[in-house]
Design a protein around this motif. Structure first.
Motif, PDB file in Angstrom:
ATOM      1  N   THR A   1       0.866  -1.166   0.000  1.00  0.00           N
ATOM      2  CA  THR A   1       0.000   0.000   0.000  1.00  0.00           C
ATOM      3  C   THR A   1       0.906   1.220   0.000  1.00  0.00           C
ATOM      4  N   TYR A   2       0.817   2.010  -1.078  1.00  0.00           N
ATOM      5  CA  TYR A   2       1.614   3.228  -1.199  1.00  0.00           C
ATOM      6  C   TYR A   2       0.745   4.388  -0.733  1.00  0.00           C
ATOM      7  N   VAL A   3       1.226   5.119   0.273  1.00  0.00           N
ATOM      8  CA  VAL A   3       0.458   6.205   0.870  1.00  0.00           C
ATOM      9  C   VAL A   3       1.150   7.525   0.537  1.00  0.00           C
ATOM     10  N   LEU A   4       0.444   8.414  -0.130  1.00  0.00           N
ATOM     11  CA  LEU A   4       0.992   9.711  -0.503  1.00  0.00           C
ATOM     12  C   LEU A   4       0.887  10.658   0.688  1.00  0.00           C
ATOM     13  N   LEU A   5       2.034  10.984   1.290  1.00  0.00           N
ATOM     14  CA  LEU A   5       2.048  11.888   2.446  1.00  0.00           C
ATOM     15  C   LEU A   5       1.952  13.347   2.011  1.00  0.00           C
ATOM     16  N   ASP A   6       2.682  13.706   0.960  1.00  0.00           N
ATOM     17  CA  ASP A   6       2.611  15.044   0.373  1.00  0.00           C
ATOM     18  C   ASP A   6       3.158  14.962  -1.046  1.00  0.00           C
ATOM     19  N   ASP A   7       3.347  16.091  -1.703  1.00  0.00           N
ATOM     20  CA  ASP A   7       3.778  16.090  -3.106  1.00  0.00           C
ATOM     21  C   ASP A   7       5.125  15.411  -3.327  1.00  0.00           C
ATOM     22  N   GLY A   8       5.978  15.382  -2.323  1.00  0.00           N
ATOM     23  CA  GLY A   8       7.308  14.831  -2.512  1.00  0.00           C
ATOM     24  C   GLY A   8       7.636  13.598  -1.698  1.00  0.00           C
ATOM     25  N   LYS A   9       6.716  13.127  -0.855  1.00  0.00           N
ATOM     26  CA  LYS A   9       6.997  11.975   0.006  1.00  0.00           C
ATOM     27  C   LYS A   9       5.846  10.981  -0.008  1.00  0.00           C
ATOM     28  N   LEU A  10       6.218   9.718  -0.040  1.00  0.00           N
ATOM     29  CA  LEU A  10       5.225   8.663   0.157  1.00  0.00           C
ATOM     30  C   LEU A  10       5.869   7.535   0.942  1.00  0.00           C
ATOM     31  N   ILE A  11       5.032   6.742   1.553  1.00  0.00           N
ATOM     32  CA  ILE A  11       5.517   5.549   2.245  1.00  0.00           C
ATOM     33  C   ILE A  11       4.894   4.333   1.588  1.00  0.00           C
ATOM     34  N   ALA A  12       5.669   3.266   1.602  1.00  0.00           N
ATOM     35  CA  ALA A  12       5.186   1.978   1.101  1.00  0.00           C
ATOM     36  C   ALA A  12       5.048   1.072   2.312  1.00  0.00           C
ATOM     37  N   ILE A  13       3.864   0.539   2.501  1.00  0.00           N
ATOM     38  CA  ILE A  13       3.617  -0.431   3.574  1.00  0.00           C
ATOM     39  C   ILE A  13       3.543  -1.787   2.896  1.00  0.00           C
ATOM     40  N   HIS A  14       4.618  -2.561   3.044  1.00  0.00           N
ATOM     41  CA  HIS A  14       4.703  -3.887   2.428  1.00  0.00           C
ATOM     42  C   HIS A  14       4.124  -4.911   3.395  1.00  0.00           C
ATOM     43  N   ARG A  15       3.333  -5.851   2.855  1.00  0.00           N
ATOM     44  CA  ARG A  15       2.733  -6.898   3.677  1.00  0.00           C
ATOM     45  C   ARG A  15       2.915  -8.251   3.013  1.00  0.00           C
ATOM     46  N   ASP A  16       3.227  -9.221   3.836  1.00  0.00           N
ATOM     47  CA  ASP A  16       3.303 -10.611   3.383  1.00  0.00           C
ATOM     48  C   ASP A  16       2.800 -11.457   4.544  1.00  0.00           C
ATOM     49  N   ALA A  17       1.632 -12.018   4.404  1.00  0.00           N
ATOM     50  CA  ALA A  17       0.940 -12.735   5.480  1.00  0.00           C
ATOM     51  C   ALA A  17       0.706 -11.748   6.629  1.00  0.00           C
ATOM     52  N   ASP A  18       1.203 -12.045   7.848  1.00  0.00           N
ATOM     53  CA  ASP A  18       0.986 -11.173   9.000  1.00  0.00           C
ATOM     54  C   ASP A  18       2.158 -10.241   9.269  1.00  0.00           C
ATOM     55  N   VAL A  19       3.134 -10.207   8.394  1.00  0.00           N
ATOM     56  CA  VAL A  19       4.325  -9.386   8.602  1.00  0.00           C
ATOM     57  C   VAL A  19       4.256  -8.168   7.681  1.00  0.00           C
ATOM     58  N   ALA A  20       4.558  -7.000   8.251  1.00  0.00           N
ATOM     59  CA  ALA A  20       4.535  -5.764   7.474  1.00  0.00           C
ATOM     60  C   ALA A  20       5.853  -5.014   7.671  1.00  0.00           C
ATOM     61  N   GLY A  21       6.159  -4.140   6.745  1.00  0.00           N
ATOM     62  CA  GLY A  21       7.338  -3.284   6.827  1.00  0.00           C
ATOM     63  C   GLY A  21       7.041  -1.972   6.131  1.00  0.00           C
ATOM     64  N   ILE A  22       7.805  -0.945   6.488  1.00  0.00           N
ATOM     65  CA  ILE A  22       7.603   0.387   5.907  1.00  0.00           C
ATOM     66  C   ILE A  22       8.859   0.813   5.167  1.00  0.00           C
ATOM     67  N   GLU A  23       8.648   1.467   4.058  1.00  0.00           N
ATOM     68  CA  GLU A  23       9.741   2.043   3.288  1.00  0.00           C
ATOM     69  C   GLU A  23       9.341   3.475   2.939  1.00  0.00           C
ATOM     70  N   GLU A  24      10.249   4.409   3.135  1.00  0.00           N
ATOM     71  CA  GLU A  24       9.979   5.800   2.776  1.00  0.00           C
ATOM     72  C   GLU A  24      10.585   6.081   1.413  1.00  0.00           C
ATOM     73  N   LEU A  25       9.820   6.771   0.567  1.00  0.00           N
ATOM     74  CA  LEU A  25      10.263   7.116  -0.781  1.00  0.00           C
ATOM     75  C   LEU A  25      10.091   8.616  -1.002  1.00  0.00           C
ATOM     76  N   SER A  26      10.905   9.169  -1.875  1.00  0.00           N
ATOM     77  CA  SER A  26      10.773  10.582  -2.219  1.00  0.00           C
ATOM     78  C   SER A  26      10.720  10.710  -3.730  1.00  0.00           C
ATOM     79  N   ARG A  27      10.093  11.781  -4.179  1.00  0.00           N
ATOM     80  CA  ARG A  27       9.932  11.997  -5.620  1.00  0.00           C
ATOM     81  C   ARG A  27      11.290  12.242  -6.246  1.00  0.00           C
ATOM     82  N   SER A  28      11.544  11.576  -7.379  1.00  0.00           N
ATOM     83  CA  SER A  28      12.773  11.760  -8.141  1.00  0.00           C
ATOM     84  C   SER A  28      12.546  12.874  -9.154  1.00  0.00           C
ATOM     85  N   TYR A  29      13.421  13.841  -9.156  1.00  0.00           N
ATOM     86  CA  TYR A  29      13.263  14.962 -10.092  1.00  0.00           C
ATOM     87  C   TYR A  29      14.293  14.906 -11.169  1.00  0.00           C
TER      88      TYR A  29
END
Length: 152
Positions: free
Chosen positions: A124-152
């Motif tokens: 699940t990719y969540v748009l926090l603002d115009d330049g930042k989003l987080i990816a919430i990765h899930r596999d069964a009952d385990v989740a992880g977060i990754e922070e991403l920024s817009r590439s210009y």
């Protein structure tokens, strides 16, 4: 000389003609672009790009992969929606540390979201603002977060 009824209909005809002339211009107007459009980079220098109906992943120094039914063992789903804060925090039910981190990151009541399901897992990719989003990765009952920024 024109009949009286013909004189009265001329202004209406001009109005209709103007509508017909403006119609192609209105139809040709570009659709609003998705706020997810463009490339996003993670900490490991990999990139993710969003399209209308799929995601393209490009690991650092490797070729790009278009995620779709062919690459996801026939189990692919993708779409754009809005999710409220509580729904997003609930994606990590058994991980209190991750829930705490999501609670700190997600301060608004709801967010634009891109949901990707591929094979057994999902992101699940969540748009926090115009330049930042987080990816919430899930596999069964385990989740992880990754922070991403817009590439210009």
């Amino acid at each position: 000389m024109l009949a009286r009824s013909a004189v009265r209909t001329l202004p209406r005809c001009r109005y209709i003609a103007l509508i017909w002339l403006a119609l192609p211009a209105a139809c040709a107007a570009p659709e609003p672009q998705s706020p997810f459009a463009g490339a996003w980079s993670g900490a490991e220098r990999h990139q993710i790009s969003f399209r209308d109906n799929t995601v393209v992943q490009q690991p650092a120094g490797a070729p790009a992969t278009i995620l779709g039914p062919e690459t996801c063992a026939g189990r692919f789903r993708f779409g754009y929606v809005r999710r409220n804060r509580q729904e997003l925090i609930a994606l990590a039910p058994e991980q209190p540390d991750l829930r705490s981190r999501l609670t700190l990151l997600l301060v608004r009541p709801d967010y634009p979201v891109a949901e990707l399901g591929c094979g057994e897992g999902g992101t699940t990719y969540v748009l926090l603002d115009d330049g930042k989003l987080i990816a919430i990765h899930r596999d069964a009952d385990v989740a992880g977060i990754e922070e991403l920024s817009r590439s210009y």
